[in-house]
Design an enzyme around this catalytic site. Structure first.
Site, PDB file in Angstrom:
ATOM      1  N   CYS A   2       6.600   1.280   1.793  1.00 10.73           N
ATOM      2  CA  CYS A   2       8.125   1.065   2.692  1.00 10.73           C
ATOM      3  C   CYS A   2       7.962   0.969   4.189  1.00 10.73           C
ATOM      4  O   CYS A   2       7.045   1.423   4.729  1.00 10.73           O
ATOM      5  CB  CYS A   2       9.204   2.308   2.591  1.00 10.73           C
ATOM      6  SG  CYS A   2       9.180   3.025   0.654  1.00 10.73           S
ATOM      7  N   ARG A  27       4.133  -5.419   3.903  1.00  8.60           N
ATOM      8  CA  ARG A  27       3.653  -3.980   3.434  1.00  8.60           C
ATOM      9  C   ARG A  27       4.222  -3.814   1.870  1.00  8.60           C
ATOM     10  O   ARG A  27       3.753  -2.908   1.157  1.00  8.60           O
ATOM     11  CB  ARG A  27       4.521  -2.962   4.032  1.00  8.60           C
ATOM     12  CG  ARG A  27       4.030  -2.788   5.453  1.00  8.60           C
ATOM     13  CD  ARG A  27       4.797  -1.727   6.212  1.00  8.60           C
ATOM     14  NE  ARG A  27       4.754  -0.551   5.592  1.00  8.60           N
ATOM     15  CZ  ARG A  27       3.645   0.564   5.912  1.00  8.60           C
ATOM     16  NH1 ARG A  27       3.016   0.263   6.994  1.00  8.60           N
ATOM     17  NH2 ARG A  27       3.843   1.801   5.648  1.00  8.60           N
ATOM     18  N   TRP A  75      10.051   0.347  -1.045  1.00  9.80           N
ATOM     19  CA  TRP A  75       9.211   0.186  -2.431  1.00  9.80           C
ATOM     20  C   TRP A  75       9.385   1.306  -3.478  1.00  9.80           C
ATOM     21  O   TRP A  75       9.151   2.403  -2.882  1.00  9.80           O
ATOM     22  CB  TRP A  75       7.718   0.211  -1.905  1.00  9.80           C
ATOM     23  CG  TRP A  75       6.743  -0.208  -2.894  1.00  9.80           C
ATOM     24  CD1 TRP A  75       6.438  -1.567  -3.134  1.00  9.80           C
ATOM     25  CD2 TRP A  75       5.864   0.555  -3.675  1.00  9.80           C
ATOM     26  NE1 TRP A  75       5.286  -1.482  -4.060  1.00  9.80           N
ATOM     27  CE2 TRP A  75       5.236  -0.031  -4.440  1.00  9.80           C
ATOM     28  CE3 TRP A  75       5.980   1.970  -3.753  1.00  9.80           C
ATOM     29  CZ2 TRP A  75       4.079   0.228  -5.512  1.00  9.80           C
ATOM     30  CZ3 TRP A  75       5.020   2.426  -4.588  1.00  9.80           C
ATOM     31  CH2 TRP A  75       4.057   1.726  -5.609  1.00  9.80           C
ATOM     32  N   ASN A 101      10.386   7.110   4.636  1.00 11.19           N
ATOM     33  CA  ASN A 101       9.304   6.725   3.911  1.00 11.19           C
ATOM     34  C   ASN A 101       8.594   7.896   3.324  1.00 11.19           C
ATOM     35  O   ASN A 101       8.556   8.906   4.303  1.00 11.19           O
ATOM     36  CB  ASN A 101       8.197   6.094   5.031  1.00 11.19           C
ATOM     37  CG  ASN A 101       8.541   4.455   5.226  1.00 11.19           C
ATOM     38  OD1 ASN A 101       9.711   3.901   4.717  1.00 11.19           O
ATOM     39  ND2 ASN A 101       7.806   3.771   5.918  1.00 11.19           N
ATOM     40  N   GLY A 102       8.033   8.031   2.146  1.00  9.08           N
ATOM     41  CA  GLY A 102       7.526   9.047   1.726  1.00  9.08           C
ATOM     42  C   GLY A 102       8.072   9.571   0.686  1.00  9.08           C
ATOM     43  O   GLY A 102       8.982   8.901  -0.181  1.00  9.08           O
ATOM     44  N   GLU A 485     -15.240  -6.128  -6.810  1.00  6.59           N
ATOM     45  CA  GLU A 485     -14.170  -6.695  -5.776  1.00  6.59           C
ATOM     46  C   GLU A 485     -13.594  -7.967  -6.163  1.00  6.59           C
ATOM     47  O   GLU A 485     -12.175  -8.280  -6.281  1.00  6.59           O
ATOM     48  CB  GLU A 485     -14.963  -6.760  -4.449  1.00  6.59           C
ATOM     49  CG  GLU A 485     -13.902  -7.527  -3.325  1.00  6.59           C
ATOM     50  CD  GLU A 485     -12.668  -6.635  -3.250  1.00  6.59           C
ATOM     51  OE1 GLU A 485     -12.391  -5.634  -3.561  1.00  6.59           O
ATOM     52  OE2 GLU A 485     -11.952  -7.281  -2.395  1.00  6.59           O
ATOM     53  N   LYS A 489      -9.379  -8.526  -6.932  1.00  4.99           N
ATOM     54  CA  LYS A 489      -8.902  -9.765  -6.266  1.00  4.99           C
ATOM     55  C   LYS A 489      -8.061 -10.822  -7.257  1.00  4.99           C
ATOM     56  O   LYS A 489      -6.852 -11.030  -7.219  1.00  4.99           O
ATOM     57  CB  LYS A 489      -9.814 -10.759  -5.572  1.00  4.99           C
ATOM     58  CG  LYS A 489     -10.339 -10.132  -4.178  1.00  4.99           C
ATOM     59  CD  LYS A 489      -9.284 -10.219  -3.119  1.00  4.99           C
ATOM     60  CE  LYS A 489      -9.016  -9.114  -2.224  1.00  4.99           C
ATOM     61  NZ  LYS A 489      -9.208  -7.706  -2.718  1.00  4.99           N
ATOM     62  N   GLU A 492      -5.101  -8.658  -8.987  1.00  2.00           N
ATOM     63  CA  GLU A 492      -3.760  -8.469  -8.172  1.00  2.00           C
ATOM     64  C   GLU A 492      -3.134  -9.681  -7.547  1.00  2.00           C
ATOM     65  O   GLU A 492      -1.992  -9.593  -7.387  1.00  2.00           O
ATOM     66  CB  GLU A 492      -4.408  -7.459  -6.856  1.00  2.00           C
ATOM     67  CG  GLU A 492      -5.468  -7.997  -6.048  1.00  2.00           C
ATOM     68  CD  GLU A 492      -5.660  -7.215  -4.604  1.00  2.00           C
ATOM     69  OE1 GLU A 492      -6.663  -7.275  -4.241  1.00  2.00           O
ATOM     70  OE2 GLU A 492      -5.076  -6.036  -4.729  1.00  2.00           O
ATOM     71  N   HIS A 508     -23.743  -3.867 -24.849  1.00  2.00           N
ATOM     72  CA  HIS A 508     -23.143  -2.603 -24.985  1.00  2.00           C
ATOM     73  C   HIS A 508     -21.786  -2.455 -25.481  1.00  2.00           C
ATOM     74  O   HIS A 508     -21.298  -1.354 -25.799  1.00  2.00           O
ATOM     75  CB  HIS A 508     -23.667  -1.443 -24.047  1.00  2.00           C
ATOM     76  CG  HIS A 508     -25.115  -1.492 -23.889  1.00  2.00           C
ATOM     77  ND1 HIS A 508     -26.082  -1.023 -24.844  1.00  2.00           N
ATOM     78  CD2 HIS A 508     -25.763  -1.911 -23.011  1.00  2.00           C
ATOM     79  CE1 HIS A 508     -27.324  -1.347 -24.407  1.00  2.00           C
ATOM     80  NE2 HIS A 508     -27.207  -1.587 -23.292  1.00  2.00           N
ATOM     81  N   LYS A 608       0.993  -2.738   0.718  1.00  2.00           N
ATOM     82  CA  LYS A 608      -0.132  -2.801   1.639  1.00  2.00           C
ATOM     83  C   LYS A 608      -0.766  -1.350   1.970  1.00  2.00           C
ATOM     84  O   LYS A 608      -2.077  -1.263   2.072  1.00  2.00           O
ATOM     85  CB  LYS A 608       0.168  -3.595   3.140  1.00  2.00           C
ATOM     86  CG  LYS A 608      -1.039  -3.572   4.140  1.00  2.00           C
ATOM     87  CD  LYS A 608      -1.922  -4.669   3.463  1.00  2.00           C
ATOM     88  CE  LYS A 608      -3.176  -4.841   4.235  1.00  2.00           C
ATOM     89  NZ  LYS A 608      -4.355  -5.326   3.394  1.00  2.00           N
TER      90      LYS A 608
HETATM   91  C1  F6R Z   1      -6.843  -4.769  -2.800  1.00  3.36           C
HETATM   92  C2  F6R Z   1      -6.690  -3.927  -1.638  1.00  3.36           C
HETATM   93  C3  F6R Z   1      -6.287  -2.186  -1.956  1.00  3.36           C
HETATM   94  C4  F6R Z   1      -6.789  -1.288  -1.070  1.00  3.36           C
HETATM   95  C5  F6R Z   1      -6.628  -0.007  -1.430  1.00  3.36           C
HETATM   96  C6  F6R Z   1      -6.984   1.045  -0.195  1.00  3.36           C
HETATM   97  O1  F6R Z   1      -7.046  -5.908  -2.326  1.00  3.36           O
HETATM   98  O2  F6R Z   1      -6.223  -3.917  -0.531  1.00  3.36           O
HETATM   99  O3  F6R Z   1      -7.247  -2.111  -3.295  1.00  3.36           O
HETATM  100  O4  F6R Z   1      -8.251  -1.478  -0.590  1.00  3.36           O
HETATM  101  O5  F6R Z   1      -5.315   0.235  -1.580  1.00  3.36           O
HETATM  102  O6  F6R Z   1      -6.435   0.806   1.258  1.00  3.36           O
HETATM  103  P1  F6R Z   1      -6.961   1.273   2.485  1.00  3.36           P
HETATM  104  O7  F6R Z   1      -7.942   0.612   2.892  1.00  3.36           O
HETATM  105  O8  F6R Z   1      -5.699   0.827   3.411  1.00  3.36           O
HETATM  106  O9  F6R Z   1      -7.288   2.706   2.575  1.00  3.36           O
END
Ligand code: F6R
Length: 613
Positions: A2, A27, A75, A101-102, A485, A489, A492, A508, A608
């Site tokens: 949020c 966000r 959110w 927020n929270g 990674e 990507k 997501e 396996h 985010k």
């Molecule tokens: C993936 C992504 C998330 C963040 C994770 C941690 O592309 O961005 O997996 O890496 O939510 O977020 P931070 O780095 O802000 O703690």
């Protein structure tokens, strides 16, 4: 997650609030709303869905006159995304408006208490409960500040709360616990916000609030109170970066812009730490004795930052000869980790606000471990809590899917490895110099992967494979960590089911999933392991898999013997190769997502900064 913005000034608030909310869209959110005080009452407008819905119902804010107000992008946590559940919430008597927020953990008990007093609720949210709780205290006392302070005594959980009272129309009160909140000082106006981009157009002078802080502000005044209600002075910080850093600058998406920013972000991150051919880490105060006695390193993080830790295992173990265990922050807290004063807990976080990571950090401290944080956002909660901090200088990362933060986190891990290895005497001078020179060459090598020709090549593969349903990423050693990674990507932003497996592990079990036409992305950069990975690739091609390989120029003549298609990347030292091999994987996901018409910068269900556990 949020986003919050609050404004008290002498010009109409709604357009400023809506503009701030626009800057917070990245966000991740599912509804938005604003509340403005005008002509004796609090006026609320809120809409499910994108901000444009709210802009439409308020005629870009014109239908909401008034010079003080609060805004929110939500959110969903408690209750589905809907107009009713969107913030701001108004108390039943219309006196109090709140954005939040929270999560308020004890909201059900408080709701029952309020229901028993005859309060009715319009939403399913915990926030509406807080709003009515403040209103209950206000009805008893007629004192806005006291009512907010009383509420703080009663609620349990995490919050950034920003509150308006119809009877004190010049004042906004805000308070924070475990959720980010900043104060911004403008000219004849003041702001509160969850993030800098929301207010950067109007002010660069901000105060990062601490847990327990409460702000009472009008257009011309501000007062900071601590948890004990004593007035405290706060240091104003000047934001040096420009709003253009948080704008698209001609790119179709933030993600693409941020991929292209990687060479400069990497260079900016390493340059302050390299002086006279040596790594200097100003943010770290390790004594030689501590490093010599180091018995274990945990790398604790979430998502992509955790995958940096997975690369870090290979890098730090190889250089420093100490056991390194990457751990998901959400697991660390509850696994009774083995920590003592000889343990280093390295936490990695772009936002510096991730709830799981922050809780793990606090747990590590409680258990007596030394903590070091790699963080991108200055003044964030994790940067404040850790014993030592090293910042990545990636600049604001707006796309939900991380790219440049990931790259700069890797950069710091390399430097940290070199720094500790030298003090622990686990590396020769020659190895040290060679690695440092190779790290300094990486920005140029990353840039070489972002040429038109390379982009076109990857775009063509994306066109060919964008309808894939299941994708398997395989690799060994650091290539395996890069695959994690790459696979994340694709999940997501392109919404494709994908998995990353150590190449040798395929046989396996998961090889049973390989059927004719399955896409296998094989990352094979490690010179000592190339042949072994190719054997695993053959196991998949002989079952009909279509293989896209990522390998170095050194294997240009070899790769076509096994893989149907490939991307060549520049060669560096094996430990550093992830900084290069991740780039085509980022681009591949980006272009696949584009082909599939997905929401690249704001993927569904994602946020985010994940500030709930
Ligand atoms: C993936 C992504 C998330 C963040 C994770 C941690 O592309 O961005 O997996 O890496 O939510 O977020 P931070 O780095 O802000 O703690």
């Amino acid at each position: 997650m949020c986003g919050i913005v609050g404004f008290a000034g002498k010009v109409p608030a709604a357009p400023i609030l809506l503009d701030g909310l626009k800057k917070l869209e990245y966000r991740g959110y599912d509804s938005a709303g604003v509340c403005v005080y005008h002509a004796g009452s609090l006026q609320v407008a809120k809409k499910q869905g994108e901000l444009k819905n709210l802009l439409a119902v308020t005629d870009n804010g014109a239908t909401l006159p008034g010079n003080i107000g609060i805004g929110h992008t939500r959110w969903a946590t408690h209750g589905a995304p809907s107009d009713e559940n969107a913030h701001p919430h108004l108390s039943q008597d219309g006196k109090i408006a709140v954005v939040h927020n929270g999560i308020i953990e004890n909201y059900l008990a408080l709701k029952e208490m309020l229901l028993a007093q005859g309060v009715t609720f319009r939403s399913e949210t915990d926030t509406e409960v807080v709003c009515n709780l403040i209103a209950m205290y206000y009805a008893r006392s007629g004192n806005f500040l006291w009512s907010v302070q009383m509420t703080r005594e009663v609620i349990v959980g995490s919050y950034a709360l920003v509150i308006l009272c119809a009877d004190e129309p010049d004042t906004i009160i805000a308070m924070k616990q475990d959720s980010p909140l900043i104060f911004g000082q403008g000219e004849g106006c003041n702001f509160v916000a969850s993030d800098v981009p929301a207010i950067l157009k109007y002010t660069r002078e901000v105060v990062y609030l601490n847990d327990g802080d409460l702000v009472v502000m009008t257009a011309d005044s501000v007062r900071f109170l601590n948890r004990q209600s004593a007035t405290v002075e706060k240091k104003t910080e000047h934001i040096a970066w420009d709003i253009t850093a948080a704008e698209k600058g001609g790119y179709e998406h933030f993600m693409l812009k941020e991929i292209f920013e990687q060479p400069s972000a990497f260079a900016k991150t390493i340059s302050p730490h390299i002086q006279d051919g040596k790594v200097v880490l100003d943010g770290v105060s390790f004594e030689e004795r501590y490093l010599k006695n180091l018995s274990r390193i945990y790398v604790v993080a979430c998502g992509s930052a955790y995958y940096v830790g997975c690369v870090g295992k290979y890098v730090l173990e190889k250089l420093c000869r100490v056991p390194v265990e990457p751990m998901l922050a959400s697991e660390f807290h509850y696994c009774d980790p083995l920590c003592d004063e000889n343990t280093l807990v390295l936490v990695i976080s772009q936002s510096g606000e991730t709830a799981d990571t922050k809780l793990a950090l606090l747990e590590a401290k409680r258990r007596g471990a030394r903590t070091l944080a790699i963080v991108n956002v200055v003044g964030s909660a994790i940067s404040k809590e850790a014993d030592d901090v090293i910042y990545t200088w990636a600049g604001p990362e707006i796309a939900v899917a991380t790219t440049k933060a990931y790259s700069t986190q890797l950069a710091i891990v390399y430097l940290l490895g070199l720094y500790m290895a030298r003090l622990r005497e686990t590396i020769t001078d020659g190895e040290y110099d060679e690695l440092l020179a190779a790290i300094q060459a990486l920005p140029g090598q990353i840039a070489a992967l972002l040429t038109e020709e390379k982009i076109q090549e990857i775009q063509d593969f994306a066109k060919k494979f964008h309808q894939a349903e299941d994708v398997y990423f395989i690799g060994r050693n650091v290539d395996n960590a890069t695959c994690l990674e790459g696979s994340l990507k694709l999940k997501e932003i392109a919404y494709i089911h994908s998995e990353a497996y150590a190449a040798g592990e395929l046989k396996h079990g998961p090889i049973s999933l390989i059927v004719p036409g399955t896409l296998v992305v094989a990352v094979a950069t490690h010179p000592d392991l190339f042949d072994k990975t190719m054997s695993n690739v053959k196991e998949t091609t002989s079952r009909g898999a279509d293989v896209l390989a990522v390998t170095t120029d050194a294997f240009a003549d070899e790769i076509g013997k096994t893989a149907g298609q490939w991307v060549l990347i520049p060669e560096t030292l094996p430990l550093l190769q992830p900084s290069l091999s991740v780039v085509p994987l980022q681009l591949f996901s980006y272009y696949v997502s584009l082909e599939r018409g997905c929401s690249i910068d704001k993927p569904r269900n994602l946020a985010k900064s994940v500030t709930v556990e």
